[in-house]
Design an enzyme around this catalytic site. Structure first.
Site, PDB file in Angstrom:
ATOM      1  N   HIS A   1       0.860  -1.185   0.000  1.00  0.00           N
ATOM      2  CA  HIS A   1       0.000   0.000   0.000  1.00  0.00           C
ATOM      3  C   HIS A   1       0.894   1.231   0.000  1.00  0.00           C
ATOM      4  O   HIS A   1       2.109   1.131   0.181  1.00  0.00           O
ATOM      5  CB  HIS A   1      -0.977  -0.009   1.175  1.00  0.00           C
ATOM      6  CG  HIS A   1      -0.332   0.096   2.534  1.00  0.00           C
ATOM      7  ND1 HIS A   1       0.528  -0.863   3.028  1.00  0.00           N
ATOM      8  CD2 HIS A   1      -0.406   1.055   3.502  1.00  0.00           C
ATOM      9  CE1 HIS A   1       0.930  -0.516   4.239  1.00  0.00           C
ATOM     10  NE2 HIS A   1       0.392   0.654   4.549  1.00  0.00           N
TER      11      HIS A   1
ATOM     12  N   ASP B   1       5.872   4.689   4.862  1.00  0.00           N
ATOM     13  CA  ASP B   1       6.822   3.742   5.473  1.00  0.00           C
ATOM     14  C   ASP B   1       6.983   2.452   4.665  1.00  0.00           C
ATOM     15  O   ASP B   1       7.798   1.600   5.013  1.00  0.00           O
ATOM     16  CB  ASP B   1       6.442   3.439   6.930  1.00  0.00           C
ATOM     17  CG  ASP B   1       5.029   2.892   7.082  1.00  0.00           C
ATOM     18  OD1 ASP B   1       4.094   3.444   6.464  1.00  0.00           O
ATOM     19  OD2 ASP B   1       4.853   1.904   7.816  1.00  0.00           O
ATOM     20  N   HIS B   2       6.211   2.312   3.570  1.00  0.00           N
ATOM     21  CA  HIS B   2       6.327   1.118   2.717  1.00  0.00           C
ATOM     22  C   HIS B   2       6.881   1.423   1.330  1.00  0.00           C
ATOM     23  O   HIS B   2       7.204   0.502   0.587  1.00  0.00           O
ATOM     24  CB  HIS B   2       4.958   0.425   2.604  1.00  0.00           C
ATOM     25  CG  HIS B   2       4.457  -0.051   3.929  1.00  0.00           C
ATOM     26  ND1 HIS B   2       4.477  -1.369   4.306  1.00  0.00           N
ATOM     27  CD2 HIS B   2       3.983   0.649   5.003  1.00  0.00           C
ATOM     28  CE1 HIS B   2       4.017  -1.474   5.546  1.00  0.00           C
ATOM     29  NE2 HIS B   2       3.717  -0.267   5.988  1.00  0.00           N
TER      30      HIS B   2
ATOM     31  N   HIS C   1      -6.934  -2.430   5.692  1.00  0.00           N
ATOM     32  CA  HIS C   1      -6.125  -1.328   6.213  1.00  0.00           C
ATOM     33  C   HIS C   1      -6.785  -0.023   5.773  1.00  0.00           C
ATOM     34  O   HIS C   1      -7.690  -0.040   4.949  1.00  0.00           O
ATOM     35  CB  HIS C   1      -4.704  -1.471   5.658  1.00  0.00           C
ATOM     36  CG  HIS C   1      -3.687  -0.594   6.325  1.00  0.00           C
ATOM     37  ND1 HIS C   1      -3.582  -0.476   7.687  1.00  0.00           N
ATOM     38  CD2 HIS C   1      -2.713   0.200   5.806  1.00  0.00           C
ATOM     39  CE1 HIS C   1      -2.605   0.362   7.972  1.00  0.00           C
ATOM     40  NE2 HIS C   1      -2.057   0.790   6.860  1.00  0.00           N
TER      41      HIS C   1
ATOM     42  N   ASP D   1       0.421  -3.999   6.100  1.00  0.00           N
ATOM     43  CA  ASP D   1      -0.356  -3.516   7.242  1.00  0.00           C
ATOM     44  C   ASP D   1      -1.798  -3.998   7.140  1.00  0.00           C
ATOM     45  O   ASP D   1      -2.432  -3.841   6.096  1.00  0.00           O
ATOM     46  CB  ASP D   1      -0.363  -1.975   7.264  1.00  0.00           C
ATOM     47  CG  ASP D   1       1.027  -1.399   7.492  1.00  0.00           C
ATOM     48  OD1 ASP D   1       1.973  -2.183   7.678  1.00  0.00           O
ATOM     49  OD2 ASP D   1       1.152  -0.157   7.492  1.00  0.00           O
TER      50      ASP D   1
HETATM   51 ZN    ZN Z   1       3.099   0.774   7.757  1.00  0.00          ZN
HETATM   52 ZN    ZN Z   2      -0.062   1.567   6.502  1.00  0.00          ZN
END
Ligand code: ZN
Ligand code: ZN
Length: 308
Positions: free
Chosen positions: A61, A65-66, A139, A210
Site C-alpha cells: 500500500h 513507510d512502505h 487497512h 499492514d
Molecule cells: Zn506501515
Molecule cells: Zn499503513
C-alpha cells in the site's frame, strides 16, 4: 531449491535506531523479490548483502513507510547502469503515485521501470515453479498482501521398487519420474504410479503488509510455511491497533493458528516497543501453536519444505 527470506526493515511507521521501515527480501533460487521498500531499503540491502538484482517490487500500500525507499533504490540502480527491467506491482488505483515516486526529483531512469496495478485475487507473477498472488487485506488505504506459492513437486521416486520391477538404471528411471510409462525388454509395461509417490506440496511465503485481522488473510495464509504478519502493537494497545487498522501480536497469532501456518514472523513493530518485544512473543505464543519470532533487521531465514 533454496528460499531465503531476509528482513530488511521491521519497524512500524516510525523507524528506530535498530529497525528500518518495512521491506522483506526473498531470494528463491536466484530470483530476487522485494516486498515493500520503506525509506533506506537500499542501504539495508547493502548492509545485509542481498544485492540489487531485484526483478520485482511488490508494494502492499502507499503509506510512506512502505514506499519511500523506491526513489533512492531506483536512482542507485540507475547509477549502477542497470539494464534489466524492474516491475513494481501496487494496488489498483495507486499506479500514478508509484510512477511519481519512480520519477521523484526529476529522476529519469535509463532502464525500463514498469508499474503494474494489481487486484486482490489476481496472479501477479507466474514463474516456472511458483507464482505470486495478491490478496485483500484490511487497512486504511488501498492495500493488498502477497502470497508466493510454489507448485507441487514431483512425488518421490522409489528406486528400489523400480529395480524390483526390472527397470534398468538409466533414462527409463527419469522417464517414469516425469510421469511416462516405460516398456521393458520383455514387453512388460511399468507405469509411473507404480514407482512414483504422490506429488509433494511446495512452500508458501505470505506477506500481509499492514492489516487488521482479516478473514481474507486466513484464507491466503492457509498452510503457509512462513506468514509475515502485521503486529504493530501488543495487547496493551489493542484499542490503538483497531483505530489505526493494524493488528496486535495476539491477533496475528490467531490468524496464523486458524490458517494452519507453520511459522509466524511478527513485524511492523511500533517504536514504543523499541527495546522489548517480549510481550509480542508471549502473547502470540498464547494464540499460535507454531513457531513465532520477531525478526531483527538483517535476520535471514531459509524456509524448509513442509516435508523436510
Ligand atoms: Zn506501515
Ligand atoms: Zn499503513
Amino acid at each position: 531449491m533454496s528460499m531465503r527470506v531476509t528482513f530488511l526493515g521491521t519497524s512500524g511507521a516510525v523507524p528506530t535506531t535498530r529497525r528500518n521501515p518495512s521491506a522483506v527480501f526473498v531470494n528463491r533460487e536466484g530470483d530476487r523479490l522485494l516486498f515493500d521498500a520503506g525509506e533506506g531499503t537500499q542501504r539495508q540491502m547493502m548492509r545485509f548483502g542481498t544485492g540489487f538484482a531485484v526483478s520485482d517490487v511488490f508494494v502492499s500500500h502507499l503509506h510512506g513507510d512502505h514506499v519511500l525507499g523506491i526513489p533512492g533504490l531506483v536512482q542507485t540502480m540507475d547509477f549502477n547502469e542497470r539494464e534489466d527491467p524492474l516491475t513494481i506491482h501496487a494496488p489498483r488505483g495507486t499506479g500514478d503515485d508509484v510512477n511519481d515516486l519512480v520519477h521523484a526529483a526529476g529522476n529519469r531512469p535509463s532502464f525500463p521501470v514498469r508499474v503494474s496495478e494489481v487486484a486482490p485475487g489476481e496472479t501477479v507473477v507466474r514463474r516456472e515453479e511458483y507464482e505470486v498472488r495478491a490478496f485483500r487485506t484490511d487497512h486504511d488505504a488501498r492495500a493488498v498482501g502477497y502470497a508466493l506459492v510454489e507448485d507441487d513437486r514431483k512425488g518421490r521416486f522409489d528406486r528400489e521398487r523400480a529395480e524390483e520391477l526390472g527397470v534398468p538404471v538409466g533414462p527409463k528411471f527419469s522417464k517414469l519420474h516425469e510421469g511416462e510409462p516405460v516398456e521393458l525388454d520383455d514387453g512388460t509395461v511399468v507405469r509411473p504410479e507404480q514407482v512414483v509417490g504422490d506429488p509433494r506440496p511446495g512452500r508458501r511465503f505470505v506477506y500481509t503488509g499492514d492489516t487488521r485481522p482479516s478473514e481474507q488473510v486466513v484464507a491466503a495464509a492457509e498452510d503457509a510455511d512462513l506468514l509475515v504478519h502485521d503486529a504493530t502493537f501488543a495487547s496493551d494497545r489493542a484499542d490503538r491497533a483497531a483505530d489505526t487498522a493494524h493488528s496486535t501480536a495476539a491477533q496475528a497469532g490467531e490468524i496464523a493458528q486458524r490458517a494452519g501456518a507453520v511459522r509466524l514472523a511478527l513485524t511492523h513493530i511500533s517504536s514504543r516497543y523499541a527495546g522489548d518485544v517480549s510481550a509480542h512473543l508471549t502473547e502470540a505464543s498464547e494464540t499460535f501453536d507454531g513457531e513465532v519470532f520477531v525478526p531483527e533487521d538483517g535476520e535471514t531465514r531459509e524456509i524448509p519444505y513442509p516435508d523436510g
